[in-house]
Design an enzyme around this catalytic site. Structure first.
Site, PDB file in Angstrom:
ATOM      1  CG  LEU A 159      40.209  34.667  27.851  1.00  0.00           C
ATOM      2  CD1 LEU A 159      38.885  34.239  27.070  1.00  0.00           C
ATOM      3  CD2 LEU A 159      40.358  34.553  29.392  1.00  0.00           C
TER       4      LEU A 159
ATOM      5  CB  CYS B 122      53.076  47.190  29.849  1.00  0.00           C
ATOM      6  SG  CYS B 122      53.862  48.483  28.643  1.00  0.00           S
TER       7      CYS B 122
ATOM      8  CE  LYS C 240      50.661  52.368  29.898  1.00  0.00           C
ATOM      9  NZ  LYS C 240      50.640  51.400  28.726  1.00  0.00           N
TER      10      LYS C 240
END
Length: 468
Positions: free
Chosen positions: A274, A284, A228
């Site tokens: 990108l 996160c 993760k």
């Protein structure tokens, strides 16, 4: 069918609950927030996420929501821990909610059968042992010695806010970490419908044609926990890398959009993540990159690449103000409009949103700040202590403004009539913080367009958001 209890009805918990119910399991959702439970009991998510309300309502007969551990935990074959793990000041995750959940689970486990407890929360490597110790101690205080009546596994989530329902039903992979053979057997049974993709998809979120089966990755617990962190750190690196190259593109007169396309078509690199601009935020990437650095420090290990990714990312927010200073020369007393508040489109999540830092710095420099977001304004009014004027439309923000900053690339913004926007502004300056707009069209509408790593001039053709 497996009986599942999920502790924590936040973003991950609710989406997981709706998904497992949809593939045929019976789900008990548990949270201490009474208002949240009342909403969920009516089939309404307590946050904005496309298609989630529909998935909840469709599967409500297999779901029950409660604030009572004693009602949910004893009935469950599987208990997920999906509570928040916010960052502490030193970057380590705050595990108090995980600890509280583990203790309550231990008190209420059914002593007559085996129960699998799964860490769904993003936790440091080694937390499986730590959670197991808290459950075991709490279980023994209530029931006596555990004697193998439960096991702890890891099952990290890889959801993208704004497309969480699709990511849950049709994941790129399912990663499970378990050291107990019974745990591995239960996990295979739990996820069999997702792996085989033999369930009926909801009409609003059809199964992609390329999804036939889903890769299922079995590891030990510590490895799953590291997967993760490594995944999010790598994605954060890609964004920071292209932003660093964008800074060089501005110096040499190159177009970062074509650079990204040129390198992204190499299959070893890939086109996703990108997109140059103001950088990443959310729940996160900031938290997980800080946590992996803190974990390294515990072992005396420096991780300079991850540290550099964070440094580059947070500098991008300051570059917005630098670009405004370059155009306006003086910001004090000027009116700046922000288009978008949430950290990304299709969510109202404001955690570590770039818009917050941009607004704060502009206010500190004496500017007046206006903002519009299609869904996140009510949450910003509750959560942000900033003197922002919240407006009801783009034109309301633009009217009399000295500059606009596109912070979140909502579809509403990328399809605007920029001629009308330019007409109502005092100074028609636009900073495109996501390189999401057709610069040539914007300039022809009468605005001064400034992107990230994008030349001031535009060719006869215009490509927009190819790498999204």
């Amino acid at each position: 069918m497996v009986d599942v209890a999920i502790v924590g009805m936040g973003y991950v918990g609710v989406t997981t609950a709706a998904t497992l119910a949809h593939i045929g399991h019976r789900v008990y959702g548990l949270d201490i927030d009474v208002g949240r439970i009342e909403l969920l009991s009516r089939g309404k998510a307590p946050f904005y996420e496309p298609h989630l309300d529909e998935l909840l309502a469709r599967n409500l007969e297999r779901m029950h929501f409660t604030t009572d551990y004693g009602e949910a935990i004893p009935r469950a074959d599987v208990v997920f821990i999906a509570v928040g793990t916010p960052s502490l000041p030193d970057g380590r995750p705050d595990l108090r909610y995980v600890e509280e959940a583990a203790r309550e689970i231990g008190r209420h486990l059914n002593a007559e059968r085996f129960t699998l407890v799964i860490n769904k929360s993003t936790v440091p490597i080694g937390s499986g042992n730590w959670v197991e110790a808290h459950i075991r101690r709490s279980f023994s205080e209530t029931h006596g010695e555990a004697n193998g009546r439960f096991a702890v596994a890891s099952n990290p989530e890889f959801l993208r806010e704004g497309s969480a329902v699709s990511d849950s039903l049709y994941p790129d992979r399912i990663v499970v970490g378990a050291d107990d053979p019974r745990a591995r057997e239960i996990l295979r049974k739990l996820y069999a419908p997702l792996v085989a993709q033999d369930f009926s998809p909801p009409e609003s979120v059809p199964r992609p044609e390329h999804v036939q089966t889903v890769p299922y990755v079995e590891t030990d617990t510590a490895t799953a926990e590291l997967v993760k962190y490594a995944a999010n750190a790598f994605l954060a690196l890609k964004i920071s890398f292209i932003n660093e190259i964008a800074a060089l593109a501005e110096k040499v007169g190159a177009d970062i959009r074509d650079v990204a396309r040129g390198i992204g078509l190499d299959r070893r690199i890939g086109t996703s993540f990108l997109q140059a601009g103001v950088g990443w935020g959310g729940s996160c990437f900031p938290k997980d990159t800080a946590a992996i650095l803190a974990t390294g420090e515990e072992y005396g290990l420096k991780m300079p690449i991850v540290a550099a990714a964070r440094e580059v990312n947070f500098a991008q927010r300051k570059k917005v103000v630098e670009k405004l200073l370059g155009e306006l020369k003086i910001i004090k007393g000027k009116t700046i409009g922000l288009l978008g508040l949430s950290f990304k489109p299709n969510t109202d999540d404001l955690r570590d949103a770039p818009a917050y830092d941009i607004a704060r710095e502009l206010l500190e420099k004496g500017a007046f700040v206006r903002a519009y977001d299609p869904v996140a304004i009510p949450r910003a009014q509750r959560e942000w202590n900033l003197d922002i004027e919240y407006r009801k439309s783009v034109l309301d923000v633009a009217r009399g403004a000295d500059a606009l900053v596109l912070v979140t690339e909502w579809k509403e913004f990328t399809e605007l009539d920029w001629t009308e926007v330019a007409r109502v502004m005092r100074t028609p300056v636009l900073i495109d913080g996501r390189n999401a707009l057709p610069g040539k069209v914007v300039q022809e509408a009468g605005l001064r367009y400034i992107g990230f790593g994008v030349p001031a001039h535009f060719p006869a053709y215009e490509r927009v958001a190819e790498l999204r």
